[in-house]
Design a protein around this motif. Structure first.
Motif, PDB file in Angstrom:
ATOM      1  N   GLU A  38     -17.591  53.748   8.155  1.00 42.38           N
ATOM      2  CA  GLU A  38     -17.071  54.115   6.990  1.00 42.38           C
ATOM      3  C   GLU A  38     -15.829  55.036   7.227  1.00 42.38           C
ATOM      4  OE1 GLU A  38     -17.995  52.319   4.436  1.00 42.38           O
ATOM      5  OE2 GLU A  38     -19.686  51.437   5.121  1.00 42.38           O
ATOM      6  N   ASP A  39     -14.683  54.764   6.514  1.00 37.93           N
ATOM      7  CA  ASP A  39     -13.940  55.634   6.535  1.00 37.93           C
ATOM      8  C   ASP A  39     -12.913  55.629   5.266  1.00 37.93           C
ATOM      9  OD1 ASP A  39     -11.242  56.951   7.214  1.00 37.93           O
ATOM     10  OD2 ASP A  39     -11.702  56.944   9.316  1.00 37.93           O
ATOM     11  N   GLU A  40     -12.955  56.754   4.495  1.00 37.73           N
ATOM     12  CA  GLU A  40     -12.176  56.525   3.221  1.00 37.73           C
ATOM     13  C   GLU A  40     -10.879  56.542   3.247  1.00 37.73           C
ATOM     14  OE1 GLU A  40     -13.545  59.746   0.818  1.00 37.73           O
ATOM     15  OE2 GLU A  40     -15.938  59.026   0.729  1.00 37.73           O
ATOM     16  N   GLU A  41     -10.240  56.729   4.264  1.00 41.48           N
ATOM     17  CA  GLU A  41      -8.954  56.986   4.567  1.00 41.48           C
ATOM     18  C   GLU A  41      -8.164  55.520   5.032  1.00 41.48           C
ATOM     19  OE1 GLU A  41      -8.144  60.050   7.238  1.00 41.48           O
ATOM     20  OE2 GLU A  41      -8.581  61.586   5.982  1.00 41.48           O
TER      21      GLU A  41
END
Length: 433
Positions: A38-41
């Motif tokens: 997971e990586d919001e960026e």
């Protein structure tokens, strides 16, 4: 810039089976591969169970520029490469002028960088103007960026010149990539010297035209120790010679094309120049030897010999048309459908011959899907099935013998150095400097 590929299927190196993985790309590199990321960026792309591979590498293409821009350019050729899942291509020197000077090498590299679709590795000429007489300045060519030398398109006819070339190339650590063809046997021929040639009264090119040069070059290279690589191997005798050289521990390698793996001269329906290539499609026995050689490791890699021509040129007929077929956009689906799905090769074997193995042979830091490696990635829909349609090609060339062939395994997304260069879904991503 970050891209997160979610829900992909990658090959497990231990089992050869597909397993679910996410892949995080940061800038030009693969930052992480894990079951769940997971990586919001990051820009998230759900690849929905499709097969994710290292970007394909083709060590034998003709981009035609400079000199033959009506057939292909560096931009159109590398865009075709991206569509076919290729992130690295090596361009052959038989341009006009040939790749025999530092200036030509620099120009090719600059244009490839500007286009941005795929990495281009120039292969320099062995002889000046490819005339087979005077050696090029290989030291200067290497410094400019060539990764091997070849006079592809013509065989080096002089044994003396070839031996001198091997000595010089070896001293510089450059592989000699050989177009093997004895002109005294091949000149004037347009197809294999077999049943098809006899049926239509066409002048044939015997298998010995290739294998005699393979034998000569192996002998010349034996004491020198140069890495000697056979282009587009096509004949049973040539495969046998390479196998014997490898058994002696000699550094001899070879490539084979999709068209030689899938077709023989008996498959040519009529004198149609779409089936004219050099070396020509040979016999069923030769084709069987090529498949066996690929499976047992005698033949190391698959290369397309992508050779675009204008429609008007190929319309001249079997005797007058130029040799060559295109292959960048169809190589994987053709081989996946007609070799993997038929049980001749495994998916892992096919991918290795198009990624890791060519990188290893030529000392390239690509061809591996792993953390810390260049983000050269191909996403393939192994279930998508459609026919080969030359009208959809991104290459300028339409010259293929595979028009209408039903294939599965079409590349749908290609990423080169962290940038999307082909997306079948037309996702638009701006290139980063």
């Amino acid at each position: 810039m970050k891209i997160l590929l979610k829900n992909g299927q990658v090959l497990d190196e231990q089992t050869g089976k597909l397993i679910k993985k996410d892949i995080l790309i940061v800038g030009e590199m693969i930052a992480k591969i894990a079951a769940e990321i997971e990586d919001e960026e990051a820009e998230v792309i759900d690849v929905d169970g499709k097969f994710v591979s290292a970007g394909f590498i083709d060590m034998h293409v003709h981009l035609r520029e400079p000199g033959f821009e009506k057939k292909e350019t560096i931009e159109t050729g590398t865009y075709a490469a991206a569509r076919g899942g290729f992130t690295t291509v090596a361009c052959m020197p038989n341009t006009r002028p040939p790749i025999d000077s530092v200036e030509i090498v620099q120009d090719i590299l600059a244009k490839a960088e500007e286009a941005g679709y795929a990495r281009v590795l120039p292969i320099g000429a062995i002889t000046i103007r490819q005339l087979g007489q005077e050696l090029t300045d290989m030291e200067a060519l290497k410094a400019a960026g060539v990764i091997a030398v070849s006079d592809d398109g013509v065989g080096v006819q002089s044994s003396k010149v070839m031996k001198e070339a091997m000595r010089k190339a070896h001293s510089l650590g450059l592989p000699v990539v050989a177009h093997c063809e004895d002109d005294t046997l091949a000149k004037g021929g347009c197809v294999h010297d077999g049943e098809f040639a006899k049926r239509y009264g066409l002048q044939g090119i015997p298998s010995e035209a290739e294998s005699i040069h393979v034998a000569r070059d192996i002998l010349l290279a034996e004491d020198i120790g140069v890495h000697y690589h056979v282009c587009h191997i096509s004949a049973e005798q040539s495969v046998r010679l390479v196998r014997e050289a490898k058994a002696r521990g000699q550094k001899v390698t070879a490539e084979v094309t999709p068209h030689h793996l899938l077709l023989c001269d008996e498959d040519i329906p009529e004198p149609d120049a779409m089936y004219k290539m050099n070396p020509p499609l040979r016999s069923k026995k030769d084709r069987a030897a090529l498949i066996q050689g690929l499976k047992d490791g005698t033949i190391d890699i698959i290369a397309t010999d992508h050779a675009p021509h204008m429609v008007s040129e190929k319309a001249q007929g079997m005797e007058l048309a130029p040799f060559g077929v295109v292959g960048l956009e169809t190589a994987f689906p053709l081989l996946y459908t007609h070799l993997v799905l038929t049980g001749e090769l495994t998916l892992a074997e096919l991918v290795e011959k198009m990624t890791r193995k060519p990188a290893e042979l030529f000392g390239l830091p690509y061809g591996v899907l792993a953390e810390g490696k260049s983000a050269d990635i191909t996403v393939i829909d192994l279930e998508e099935e459609r026919p080969v349609d030359p009208n959809t090609f991104k290459s300028k060339g339409r010259n293929t013998p595979f028009s209408g062939w039903q294939c599965k395994g079409w590349p749908v997304l290609t990423i080169y150095r962290g940038n999307i260069t082909w997306d079948q879904a037309d996702i638009v991503v701006t290139f980063e400097e």
